[in-house]
Design an enzyme around this catalytic site. Structure first.
Site, short mmCIF file in Angstrom:
data_model
loop_
_atom_site.label_atom_id
_atom_site.label_comp_id
_atom_site.label_asym_id
_atom_site.label_seq_id
_atom_site.Cartn_x
_atom_site.Cartn_y
_atom_site.Cartn_z
N CYS A 1 -2.53 9.31 2.54
CA CYS A 1 -2.24 8.72 1.22
C CYS A 1 -3.33 9.08 0.22
CB CYS A 1 -2.07 7.21 1.34
SG CYS A 1 -3.48 6.39 2.07
N GLU B 1 0.89 -1.18 0.00
CA GLU B 1 0.00 0.00 0.00
C GLU B 1 0.91 1.21 0.00
OE1 GLU B 1 -3.08 0.07 -0.39
OE2 GLU B 1 -4.01 -1.73 0.44
#
Ligand code: NAD
Length: 534
Positions: free
Chosen positions: A281, A247
């Site tokens: 993010c 990720e």
């Protein structure tokens, strides 16, 4: 002030590292840099505990997770304080973007995990295989290694840990060296809920501890962090053929179409870019606005940004000043933002708000910044800024907006603002990103059912939702034949009859001509009768 939990492994003479409050620079605590041999011991303990845990029914495993959820709910303020102190975010954000997400994950797992782990029938299409029964089982990997970043120090590792545990794995978790206490809180609460402490080991230390974890006896690695470290993790994992989930970073575009509600879209842009000081993010990292509403949109964004309160409420216990935007995590991150902003201004971007450090608040504060008239030659439109910056430019057509959004090495998420939902959904299909939100930003992370992850440099695999659960198990296919006394017709006993039988069989199944298919039945039946199987 809450008591600071400590990991159990501390040896005399062991190297230590200090954890700082990013707003005040105060030292929160000191923790050991765990060595490779200590990490190997932790993994071995976890592996032993996992054997016992895998034998526990999923419902009993979930009983512990549900108890954890109740304890977390009761102790939410304590946990929010721990998160806020080491990450610098407002406690309200710790509640909304961390604790709420984790509690929803507990609910999701409680509702969905039992059915997810049920054996799944695999029907067979081929008539010759119809007498077999196919079943798909989902087996836990064993010990899942989890390496986490500092920006969501509680929700990122917790969601992954809870999913791994629910599936029957043990977890060895290496939190960021900047925010380890949130992971120690997670372990404290799970143990309080009745989890065998060996099932969740928290490894403290910096990148060296993460590298040692990759070289230990773990069976899978789930890594969340930067692209640069993600590549190193992938290389180390490749050497051991260790399955990975990565990720990684994002450069999420937001597209504002001319029919969007300007008030809503500007609020979304400001929250999406500055929430958690832009260190998300899924932050809005680039904004593209239709030329007909461009200036009005910018005006609204600037007015809303001026109203934001910047600071750190925890700095004055008892007299907390509510604030909207906290500090950045450390100087390195702040220098990246400062560099991107300066580069953009140097190349002709228009500075409309912020643009400077705020030393009067502390060394890690940077003013929420709005830049207009940016272009893709600027670093701020190409590299992950990961700070409170909102670069905006205009577009003329939908095609141009899509081309700009897709002109990036990243593909984590994107958002589209429009008054026409169908138009937004149609446009979403053209964007290269793991998630596209229509008329919202970032919130997909709080939808436990939604898969989270990206394409291109944003990573490999998924966490959250059904796809996240699939990453915590390996599929085992079991096939059993209902005619135990019958030799199978494709076994040895090759010769002209076998060739004729197979030729007839291929025609029977796949020929486009009916006559050939009928002939195929006859040929394969006759040759089968003549054949002698060994
Ligand atoms: P980072 O890559 O610097 O560190 C992440 C973790 O990796 C830390 O725990 C660190 O100690 C560890 N690490 C460092 N070197 C290592 C090595 N050689 N081997 C193994 N582990 C090592 O990232 P960061 O600065 O902590 O986090 C910010 C980044 O994380 C941003 O790029 C952000 O976009 C990304 N992020 C992504 C998601 C997502 O879900 N896609 C979520 C949150 C953050």
């Amino acid at each position: 002030m809450t008591t600071i939990p400590q990991p159990e492994v501390v040896s005399a003479g062991q190297a230590q590292f200090a954890v700082h409050n990013p707003a005040t620079q105060e030292i929160i605590g000191t923790l050991p840099c765990m060595t490779a041999s200590q990490i190997a011991v932790a993994v071995a303990e976890a592996a032993r505990a996992q054997k016992r845990w895998a034998a526990v029914t999923v419902r009993d495993r979930l009983r512990i997770l549900k108890r954890f959820g109740r304890i977390l709910c009761d102790q939410k303020d304590t946990v929010a304080e721990v998160i806020s102190r080491e990450a610098g975010k407002p406690e309200a954000e710790a509640l909304s973007t961390e604790i709420l997400v984790v509690l929803d994950t507990v609910k999701y797992l409680s509702d969905y995990a039992p059915q997810f782990l049920l054996p799944e029938r695999v029907p067979h299409g081929n008539p010759v295989m119809k007498l077999k029964r196919g079943t798909l089982l989902r087996e836990p990997y064993g010990v899942v290694g989890i390496i986490s970043p500092w920006n969501y120090p509680f929700s990122v590792p917790s969601v992954q840990t809870l999913a791994a545990l629910a599936m029957g794995n043990a977890v060895v978790l290496k939190p960021s060296e900047f925010t380890p206490y949130s992971s120690l809180e997670l372990r404290r609460l799970l143990v309080e809920a009745g989890l065998d402490g060996d099932l969740l080991q928290v490894i403290t230390g910096d990148g060296a501890a993460g590298a040692a974890l990759l070289n230990s006896g773990i069976h899978k690695i789930v890594f969340t962090g930067s692209v640069a470290t993600g590549k190193r993790v992938a290389q180390a994992a490749a050497g051991r053929l260790l399955p990975v989930v990565l990720e990684l970073g994002g450069k999420d575009p937001m597209i504002v179409l001319e029919d969007a509600d300007l008030d809503v879209a500007s609020s979304a842009a400001v929250w999406g870019a500055f929430m958690n000081a832009g260190q998300t993010c899924l932050s809005v990292e680039r904004c593209y606005v239709h030329e007909s509403i461009y200036e009005k949109f910018l005006e609204k964004c600037v007015a809303k940004t001026e109203k934001l309160r910047i600071g750190y409420s925890g700095a004055q216990p008892g007299a907390a000043v509510p604030h909207d935007v906290g500090p950045m995590i450390h100087q390195r991150q702040l220098q990246t933002v400062d560099g991107h902003v300066k580069d953009a201004i140097g190349r002709g971007a228009r500075l409309l708000a912020g643009g400077t450090r705020l030393p009067e608040l502390g060394p890690n504060f940077f003013a929420p910044t709005i830049l207009a008239d940016v272009d893709h030659s600027m670093t701020i439109m190409r590299e992950e800024t990961f700070g409170p910056a909102l670069p905006v430019r205009s577009f003329k057509t939908e095609d141009e907006a899509v081309a700009l959004a897709n002109d990036s090495e990243f593909g984590l998420a994107a958002s589209i603002f429009t008054g026409n939902r169908s138009r937004g959904e149609a446009l979403a299909r053209r964007i290269d990103a793991g998630t596209v939100m229509v008329n919202d930003v970032i919130a997909c992370f709080g939808i436990s059912e939604a898969p989270h992850g990206g394409v291109k440099a944003s990573g490999i695999g998924r966490t959250h939702g059904r796809f996240g659960l699939e990453e915590m198990v390996w599929p085992k296919y079991v096939d059993s034949d209902s005619l135990p006394r019958m030799k199978k017709l494709w076994w040895y006993g090759y010769g002209p009859d076998f060739a004729q039988q197979m030729g007839g069989f291929v025609d029977l199944l796949f020929s486009g001509k009916l006559t050939k298919r009928v002939q195929g039945v006859l040929k394969s039946t006759q040759s089968y009768i003549r054949r002698r199987l060994i």
